[in-house]
Design a protein around this motif. Sequence first.
Motif, PDB file in Angstrom:
ATOM      1  N   LEU A  79       0.828  -1.203   0.000  1.00 15.49           N
ATOM      2  CA  LEU A  79       0.000   0.000   0.000  1.00 15.49           C
ATOM      3  C   LEU A  79       0.869   1.262   0.000  1.00 15.49           C
ATOM      4  CD1 LEU A  79      -2.755  -1.119   2.519  1.00 15.49           C
ATOM      5  CD2 LEU A  79      -3.049  -0.736   0.067  1.00 15.49           C
ATOM      6  N   THR A  80       2.150   1.080   0.271  1.00 16.47           N
ATOM      7  CA  THR A  80       3.106   2.188   0.230  1.00 16.47           C
ATOM      8  C   THR A  80       3.865   2.112  -1.092  1.00 16.47           C
ATOM      9  OG1 THR A  80       5.006   1.014   1.173  1.00 16.47           O
ATOM     10  CG2 THR A  80       3.402   1.928   2.736  1.00 16.47           C
ATOM     11  N   PRO A  81       4.574   3.158  -1.473  1.00 15.19           N
ATOM     12  CA  PRO A  81       5.329   3.110  -2.728  1.00 15.19           C
ATOM     13  C   PRO A  81       6.661   2.347  -2.625  1.00 15.19           C
ATOM     14  CG  PRO A  81       5.482   5.295  -1.748  1.00 15.19           C
ATOM     15  CD  PRO A  81       4.518   4.508  -0.903  1.00 15.19           C
ATOM     16  N   VAL A  82       7.061   1.936  -1.436  1.00 11.00           N
ATOM     17  CA  VAL A  82       8.377   1.323  -1.249  1.00 11.00           C
ATOM     18  C   VAL A  82       8.541  -0.001  -2.010  1.00 11.00           C
ATOM     19  CG1 VAL A  82      10.003   0.420   0.454  1.00 11.00           C
ATOM     20  CG2 VAL A  82       8.728   2.529   0.923  1.00 11.00           C
ATOM     21  N   PRO A  83       7.656  -0.992  -1.840  1.00 10.81           N
ATOM     22  CA  PRO A  83       7.865  -2.251  -2.574  1.00 10.81           C
ATOM     23  C   PRO A  83       7.874  -2.085  -4.089  1.00 10.81           C
ATOM     24  CG  PRO A  83       6.300  -2.592  -0.811  1.00 10.81           C
ATOM     25  CD  PRO A  83       6.536  -1.111  -0.902  1.00 10.81           C
ATOM     26  N   GLU A  84       7.019  -1.238  -4.603  1.00  7.55           N
ATOM     27  CA  GLU A  84       6.995  -1.037  -6.058  1.00  7.55           C
ATOM     28  C   GLU A  84       8.309  -0.417  -6.542  1.00  7.55           C
ATOM     29  OE1 GLU A  84       4.326   0.979  -9.592  1.00  7.55           O
ATOM     30  OE2 GLU A  84       3.691   1.189  -7.526  1.00  7.55           O
ATOM     31  N   ALA A  85       8.809   0.545  -5.792  1.00  8.96           N
ATOM     32  CA  ALA A  85      10.080   1.180  -6.170  1.00  8.96           C
ATOM     33  C   ALA A  85      11.227   0.174  -6.102  1.00  8.96           C
ATOM     34  CB  ALA A  85      10.362   2.366  -5.262  1.00  8.96           C
ATOM     35  N   LEU A  86      11.244  -0.648  -5.060  1.00  8.85           N
ATOM     36  CA  LEU A  86      12.293  -1.662  -4.935  1.00  8.85           C
ATOM     37  C   LEU A  86      12.153  -2.747  -5.989  1.00  8.85           C
ATOM     38  CD1 LEU A  86      12.462  -2.037  -1.042  1.00  8.85           C
ATOM     39  CD2 LEU A  86      14.145  -0.935  -2.524  1.00  8.85           C
ATOM     40  N   SER A  87      10.913  -3.086  -6.346  1.00 12.89           N
ATOM     41  CA  SER A  87      10.672  -4.141  -7.330  1.00 12.89           C
ATOM     42  C   SER A  87      11.198  -3.785  -8.710  1.00 12.89           C
ATOM     43  CB  SER A  87       9.172  -4.447  -7.421  1.00 12.89           C
ATOM     44  OG  SER A  87       8.729  -5.069  -6.244  1.00 12.89           O
ATOM     45  N   GLN A  88      11.369  -2.508  -8.986  1.00 11.81           N
ATOM     46  CA  GLN A  88      11.891  -2.089 -10.282  1.00 11.81           C
ATOM     47  C   GLN A  88      13.383  -2.377 -10.418  1.00 11.81           C
ATOM     48  OE1 GLN A  88      10.751   2.011 -10.675  1.00 11.81           O
ATOM     49  NE2 GLN A  88       8.582   1.507 -10.827  1.00 11.81           N
ATOM     50  N   ARG A  89      14.015  -2.757  -9.319  1.00 18.70           N
ATOM     51  CA  ARG A  89      15.461  -3.023  -9.344  1.00 18.70           C
ATOM     52  C   ARG A  89      15.807  -4.391  -9.908  1.00 18.70           C
ATOM     53  NH1 ARG A  89      18.328   0.011  -4.423  1.00 18.70           N
ATOM     54  NH2 ARG A  89      17.075   1.887  -4.527  1.00 18.70           N
ATOM     55  N   GLY A  90      14.838  -5.288  -9.945  1.00 20.87           N
ATOM     56  CA  GLY A  90      15.153  -6.596 -10.503  1.00 20.87           C
ATOM     57  C   GLY A  90      14.055  -7.622 -10.288  1.00 20.87           C
ATOM     58  N   TRP A  91      14.173  -8.709 -11.034  1.00 19.69           N
ATOM     59  CA  TRP A  91      13.189  -9.781 -11.022  1.00 19.69           C
ATOM     60  C   TRP A  91      13.067 -10.438  -9.645  1.00 19.69           C
ATOM     61  CZ3 TRP A  91      13.518 -15.110 -10.301  1.00 19.69           C
ATOM     62  CH2 TRP A  91      12.382 -15.834 -10.670  1.00 19.69           C
ATOM     63  N   ILE A  92      14.183 -10.711  -9.012  1.00 15.26           N
ATOM     64  CA  ILE A  92      14.162 -11.382  -7.698  1.00 15.26           C
ATOM     65  C   ILE A  92      13.424 -10.514  -6.683  1.00 15.26           C
ATOM     66  CG2 ILE A  92      15.613 -12.115  -5.756  1.00 15.26           C
ATOM     67  CD1 ILE A  92      15.883 -14.118  -7.829  1.00 15.26           C
ATOM     68  N   VAL A  93      13.734  -9.242  -6.662  1.00 16.71           N
ATOM     69  CA  VAL A  93      13.077  -8.337  -5.716  1.00 16.71           C
ATOM     70  C   VAL A  93      11.581  -8.281  -6.003  1.00 16.71           C
ATOM     71  CG1 VAL A  93      12.999  -5.970  -4.816  1.00 16.71           C
ATOM     72  CG2 VAL A  93      15.179  -6.984  -5.457  1.00 16.71           C
ATOM     73  N   ARG A  94      11.214  -8.261  -7.268  1.00 14.36           N
ATOM     74  CA  ARG A  94       9.802  -8.245  -7.648  1.00 14.36           C
ATOM     75  C   ARG A  94       9.103  -9.522  -7.175  1.00 14.36           C
ATOM     76  NH1 ARG A  94      10.602  -6.178 -12.059  1.00 14.36           N
ATOM     77  NH2 ARG A  94      11.027  -7.991 -13.339  1.00 14.36           N
ATOM     78  N   GLN A  95       9.797 -10.650  -7.256  1.00 10.08           N
ATOM     79  CA  GLN A  95       9.215 -11.914  -6.798  1.00 10.08           C
ATOM     80  C   GLN A  95       9.030 -11.914  -5.282  1.00 10.08           C
ATOM     81  OE1 GLN A  95       8.112 -14.368  -9.027  1.00 10.08           O
ATOM     82  NE2 GLN A  95       8.556 -12.622 -10.320  1.00 10.08           N
ATOM     83  N   LEU A  96       9.952 -11.299  -4.578  1.00 10.75           N
ATOM     84  CA  LEU A  96       9.892 -11.280  -3.115  1.00 10.75           C
ATOM     85  C   LEU A  96       8.894 -10.272  -2.560  1.00 10.75           C
ATOM     86  CD1 LEU A  96      13.706 -11.560  -2.316  1.00 10.75           C
ATOM     87  CD2 LEU A  96      11.977 -13.362  -2.122  1.00 10.75           C
ATOM     88  N   LEU A  97       8.784  -9.134  -3.212  1.00  7.43           N
ATOM     89  CA  LEU A  97       7.962  -8.051  -2.662  1.00  7.43           C
ATOM     90  C   LEU A  97       6.652  -7.826  -3.395  1.00  7.43           C
ATOM     91  CD1 LEU A  97      10.702  -5.367  -1.939  1.00  7.43           C
ATOM     92  CD2 LEU A  97       9.695  -7.037  -0.360  1.00  7.43           C
TER      93      LEU A  97
END
Length: 138
Positions: A79-97
């Motif tokens: 619900l915050t912008p943090v996971p979406e911003a972090l998810s743009q850094r890579g596939w693994i992060v997107r899978q985790l968050l």
Amino acid sequence: MSLAARWIRPLMVVTAVGCAGTAYAIRAALDGPVEQYSGAALSAAIVYTIVIFIRPSISPLAAGAAAIAYCWLIEFAQLTPVPEALSQRGWIVRQLLGGRFDPVDVAWYPVGVVPLVAAHWFFRARAHSRAEPTSVEL
């Protein structure tokens, strides 16, 4: 250390890999709600296996509660912008968050965890019953 205790961590790795493989196979074969909901349930199941891997002696109920709480924490963080911003850094992060909050996922996380809690409880009770000596009446 008993033979069963030595196999807990390798079994959790195999279970997590199996859940991930199943999730990606469903994603490749299907589209729509089945793919989405099974992905949420299977990701929660993976979190449960990670909890058991980290602390094999944890009770099934505590492991289930920890896994569901973690999944909900990650989901509500979306619900915050943090996971979406972090998810743009890579596939693994997107899978985790993940990418965005979905209230339906909140309901599906327990669906992935409850069967593992039940199986864990069953096998733990069975192991304890085998370890207890039985009395013989004469």
